[in-house]
Design an enzyme around this catalytic site. Structure first.
Site, PDB file in Angstrom:
ATOM      1  N   ASP A 135     -24.043  16.471 -18.912  1.00 33.14           N
ATOM      2  CA  ASP A 135     -23.781  15.971 -20.257  1.00 33.14           C
ATOM      3  C   ASP A 135     -22.114  16.246 -20.277  1.00 33.14           C
ATOM      4  O   ASP A 135     -21.903  17.248 -20.440  1.00 33.14           O
ATOM      5  CB  ASP A 135     -24.566  16.613 -21.217  1.00 33.14           C
ATOM      6  CG  ASP A 135     -24.383  15.880 -22.583  1.00 33.14           C
ATOM      7  OD1 ASP A 135     -23.299  15.200 -22.801  1.00 33.14           O
ATOM      8  OD2 ASP A 135     -25.522  15.897 -23.425  1.00 33.14           O
ATOM      9  N   ARG A 137     -20.431  14.488 -22.683  1.00 33.50           N
ATOM     10  CA  ARG A 137     -20.151  14.135 -23.954  1.00 33.50           C
ATOM     11  C   ARG A 137     -19.192  15.271 -24.966  1.00 33.50           C
ATOM     12  O   ARG A 137     -19.445  16.267 -24.574  1.00 33.50           O
ATOM     13  CB  ARG A 137     -21.176  13.853 -25.060  1.00 33.50           C
ATOM     14  CG  ARG A 137     -21.795  12.267 -24.493  1.00 33.50           C
ATOM     15  CD  ARG A 137     -23.352  12.302 -25.153  1.00 33.50           C
ATOM     16  NE  ARG A 137     -24.037  13.065 -24.796  1.00 33.50           N
ATOM     17  CZ  ARG A 137     -25.526  12.909 -25.216  1.00 33.50           C
ATOM     18  NH1 ARG A 137     -25.820  11.826 -25.797  1.00 33.50           N
ATOM     19  NH2 ARG A 137     -26.469  13.693 -24.926  1.00 33.50           N
TER      20      ARG A 137
END
Length: 369
Positions: A135, A137
């Site tokens: 991830d 983000r």
């Protein structure tokens, strides 16, 4: 909202957004660092002190634009807006962070690897094989948008991902707990949702039988295309689209390195061997039409087009950006998937596209209305 700036986030304007869940205000932003847009869709008083119902949502082109049903992203977007509408006060932050922040090309290659493994790999394991973090983000845009919108209350998040709470707090966003978003699995999303459940998302195991791929998917190495300067083939995999019943299309991803532009072509069937002439369509992706609008003009055009392609059994679609025009490179890619003997054009009329395909040697005739 007047133009203002906070860090790298520039507030542009606001406009009404008429959704199936009611009327919202869409506050548009531009990230000066990434060059990407962001949107905050809000209703009610955002400046109060009591916790504010909120969703931090990362874009998913495949489900929100193409109509794919192999994930829960579009359903979570819809459910979050419905919950905020019922509350009468809240905000949904829509961030253009495809592929958990790694980009659309990484997402496409992830799906290709998962399918090439016969779904033995999870999406997270495929990311690891690609050398990517699971991830990537960032939520700095949420903190900046809150300041620009005058949000002072902590956010009560609509999410199934407990990790998101800690990551948002690390970005400087005040968080006051969370509420889950229940989304039912389908045979097409079971592998994906099971992988999320095993990774810590608050989801029940999907269970049941998963849909089987109709044809093999191979792991492809990027390669330069002959006859299309500066363009590379990056990925190819299968994607189930609502047409309206789930129908398998194949997504082909190309990268034009000279223009730093990704090109997506969707195909259904085998146009070169199909008995009937394949249908051809060009569709624009408009950011605010990714939301469940009451009158989604372009989304309706695309729904009719993919339904027609599913009925025909063969077709080819080129996707373009919101203000992008058809360039020679993109039309050359579209033509590569069409038989020279002829194809049928699905409107609306676009003389530039028709002329460009004719120059590529594709004989076009209008599709029956």
């Amino acid at each position: 909202m007047t133009p203002a700036i906070d860090g790298a986030l520039l507030a542009l304007d606001e406009r009404p957004l008429d959704t199936v869940h009611g009327r919202f205000q869409a506050h548009r932003f531009h990230n000066l660092t990434t060059g990407q847009p962001a949107v905050a869709v809000a209703t009610g008083d955002l400046t109060g002190r009591s916790p504010l119902l909120a969703r931090v949502h990362s874009s998913c082109i495949t489900s929100e634009v193409y109509g794919a049903c192999d994930c829960d992203c579009a359903e979570q977007l819809d459910a979050a807006l419905a919950a905020i509408a019922v509350a009468g006060r809240g905000v949904l932050f829509y961030l253009t962070q495809e592929g958990r922040g790694a980009g659309f090309a990484a997402k496409a290659r992830d799906r290709m690897l998962v399918q090439a493994s016969g779904n033995r790999l999870t999406t997270f394991e495929a990311y690891s094989q690609l050398g990517l973090w699971r991830d990537q983000r960032s939520y700095d845009e949420v903190a900046a948008a809150c300041r620009l919108l005058g949000v002072r209350a902590p956010l009560r998040l609509l999410t199934n991902n407990p990790e998101k709470l800690a990551t948002l707090r690390d970005a400087g966003v005040a968080v006051a707990g969370h509420l889950p978003l229940a989304v039912h699995a389908s045979p097409y999303s079971r592998h994906y949702l099971d992988a999320k459940s095993r990774s810590g998302h608050l989801l029940a195991s999907a269970g049941g039988d998963a849909a089987q791929l109709p044809e093999p998917v191979r792991r492809l190495a990027p390669r330069r295309l002959r006859g299309v300067p500066g363009v590379f083939r990056i990925a190819s995999y299968l994607i189930p689209l609502r047409a309206p019943a789930p129908t398998w299309f194949r997504l082909h991803l190309y990268l034009d390195v000279a223009r730093a532009r990704e090109h997506v072509v969707l195909t259904h069937g085998t146009p070169r061997r199909a008995g009937a002439a394949p249908l051809v369509h060009v569709q624009h992706d408009v950011l605010l039409e990714r939301f469940p609008l009451r009158r989604p003009r372009r989304a309706r055009v695309w729904a009719r087009a993919r339904a027609a392609i599913a009925r025909q059994g063969a077709g080819c679609v080129l996707f373009l950006g919101e203000r992008e025009t058809s360039q020679a490179a993109s039309l050359a890619l579209l033509a590569r998937h069409l038989p020279r003997r002829g194809a049928r054009w699905l409107g609306p009329t676009n003389d530039a596209v028709v002329t460009g395909l004719l120059r590529e040697g594709v004989k076009l005739s209008p599709a029956a209305s």
